[in-house]
Enzyme design. Structure first.
Site, PDB file in Angstrom:
ATOM      1  N   HIS A 117      -7.405  -5.389  10.159  1.00 43.29           N
ATOM      2  CA  HIS A 117      -7.362  -4.997   8.799  1.00 43.29           C
ATOM      3  C   HIS A 117      -5.962  -5.465   8.291  1.00 43.29           C
ATOM      4  CE1 HIS A 117      -4.801  -0.969  10.006  1.00 43.29           C
ATOM      5  NE2 HIS A 117      -3.947  -1.864   9.715  1.00 43.29           N
ATOM      6  N   GLU A 158      -9.978  -2.292   5.564  1.00 40.91           N
ATOM      7  CA  GLU A 158     -10.570  -2.232   6.782  1.00 40.91           C
ATOM      8  C   GLU A 158     -11.819  -3.306   6.844  1.00 40.91           C
ATOM      9  OE1 GLU A 158      -9.016  -0.596   9.038  1.00 40.91           O
ATOM     10  OE2 GLU A 158      -7.821   0.816   7.869  1.00 40.91           O
ATOM     11  N   ASP A 160       0.780  -1.147  -0.021  1.00 40.14           N
ATOM     12  CA  ASP A 160      -0.026  -0.107  -0.045  1.00 40.14           C
ATOM     13  C   ASP A 160       0.843   1.340  -0.047  1.00 40.14           C
ATOM     14  OD1 ASP A 160       0.975  -0.600   2.799  1.00 40.14           O
ATOM     15  OD2 ASP A 160      -1.012  -0.821   3.394  1.00 40.14           O
ATOM     16  N   ASN A 167      -7.768  -3.638  14.457  1.00 46.79           N
ATOM     17  CA  ASN A 167      -9.265  -4.143  13.821  1.00 46.79           C
ATOM     18  C   ASN A 167      -9.310  -5.162  12.911  1.00 46.79           C
ATOM     19  OD1 ASN A 167      -8.033  -2.810  11.835  1.00 46.79           O
ATOM     20  ND2 ASN A 167      -9.504  -1.247  11.655  1.00 46.79           N
TER      21      ASN A 167
HETATM   22  C1  F6R Z   1       1.520  -2.011   6.299  1.00 48.14           C
HETATM   23  C2  F6R Z   1       0.035  -2.241   6.106  1.00 48.14           C
HETATM   24  C3  F6R Z   1      -0.741  -2.527   7.515  1.00 48.14           C
HETATM   25  C4  F6R Z   1       0.115  -3.089   8.607  1.00 48.14           C
HETATM   26  C5  F6R Z   1      -0.830  -3.051   9.807  1.00 48.14           C
HETATM   27  C6  F6R Z   1      -0.127  -3.305  10.997  1.00 48.14           C
HETATM   28  O1  F6R Z   1       1.996  -1.898   4.704  1.00 48.14           O
HETATM   29  O2  F6R Z   1      -0.681  -2.543   5.258  1.00 48.14           O
HETATM   30  O3  F6R Z   1      -1.856  -3.440   7.252  1.00 48.14           O
HETATM   31  O4  F6R Z   1       0.773  -4.248   8.429  1.00 48.14           O
HETATM   32  O5  F6R Z   1      -1.574  -1.872  10.085  1.00 48.14           O
HETATM   33  O6  F6R Z   1       0.830  -2.392  11.454  1.00 48.14           O
HETATM   34  P1  F6R Z   1       1.956  -2.548  12.758  1.00 48.14           P
HETATM   35  O7  F6R Z   1       3.035  -3.599  12.243  1.00 48.14           O
HETATM   36  O8  F6R Z   1       2.510  -1.435  12.920  1.00 48.14           O
HETATM   37  O9  F6R Z   1       1.272  -2.974  13.844  1.00 48.14           O
END
Ligand code: F6R
Length: 241
Positions: free
Chosen positions: A138, A143, A67, A136
């Site tokens: 995602h 989401e 992303d 959550n």
């Molecule tokens: C990152 C992404 C997000 C993260 C997720 C967990 O490119 O797409 O989905 O993998 O938010 O983030 P952390 O590792 O910071 O807990």
């Protein structure tokens, strides 16, 4: 699903780095799907260390990231392209032209989504997709409520994400949208490597891997993939059994 238990964050990072480097050693021209966020940082550091020792070679590897924020230039300090360059790519021998992140400056969402999907296809598909999980549930920027059948697409960020990001954008220009691989793009990867660490992730890990498969918990879709490895530390897996 294969479960790999680690005792703490460093151990999780090492075990995940092992899984990723095994992929690259067995198939030097692997296509790796990569993620940003805090969870993979230790894994990237470990891979850099092994690269410096001469234990792993990225010269034939291609990467596609999950992303990117819409509206941020690649060199913006908060862009995911910059995150990947700073934390991984410029420390290893990957060819810059083989590293791909959605183009946050492309205003035409249909053009960019189609370009990114065509790119993944032309690389031969993703051999191993790395994923973190949001609190959550995602994955990428998919989401709760996201349709399982989406490919790369434009995502409006939730108010919670926008507010959480405000501290990183002192000028107040917080991105409100992102490009993200969809659940369908993620599920097409041949292997999926999920990494989770810390108490804060325990409840969502339980819901995602033990609960019902539902768009309300996007990561739960991973139960339907036939090659998922979950690497988690004790805290993140504390509600698992
Ligand atoms: C990152 C992404 C997000 C993260 C997720 C967990 O490119 O797409 O989905 O993998 O938010 O983030 P952390 O590792 O910071 O807990």
């Amino acid at each position: 699903m294969r479960l790999i238990r680690a005792c703490d964050y460093d151990d999780m990072s090492r075990k995940a780095a092992n899984a990723l480097s095994a992929q690259v050693i067995l198939k030097p021209n692997s296509v790796l799907g990569l993620a940003t966020g805090s969870t993979p940082l230790g894994m990237y550091r470990q891979l850099i260390e092994w690269y410096e020792k001469g234990d792993i070679d990225f010269s034939e590897v291609t990467t596609v990231n999950l992303d990117e924020y819409i509206g941020l230039a690649p060199d913006h300090p908060q862009s995911y392209r910059r995150f990947m360059d700073d934390n991984f790519f410029r420390h290893i021998n990957i060819k810059p032209e083989n590293t791909h992140v959605p183009n946050g400056l492309e205003a035409d969402e249909f053009k960019e989504s189609a370009r990114y999907e065509a790119l993944i296809y032309s690389c031969g598909g993703i051999d191993m997709q790395l994923l973190g999980i949001g609190h959550n549930g995602h994955i990428g920027f998919n989401e709760p409520g996201a349709a399982f059948e989406k490919n790369t697409h434009r995502v409006p960020l939730t108010e919670a994400t926008i507010n959480a990001n405000k501290r990183f954008f002192p000028d107040g220009d917080v991105p409100r949208e992102a490009y993200s691989m969809g659940i369908r793009s993620i599920m097409q990867a041949r292997r999926i490597l999920v990494i989770v660490s810390g108490k804060g992730k325990a409840e969502i890990v339980k819901q995602a891997f033990f609960g019902a498969v539902t768009p309300h918990v996007p990561a739960s879709v991973l139960q339907l993939h036939n090659n998922v490895t979950l690497v988690g530390d004790e805290e993140a897996l504390s509600l698992y059994d």
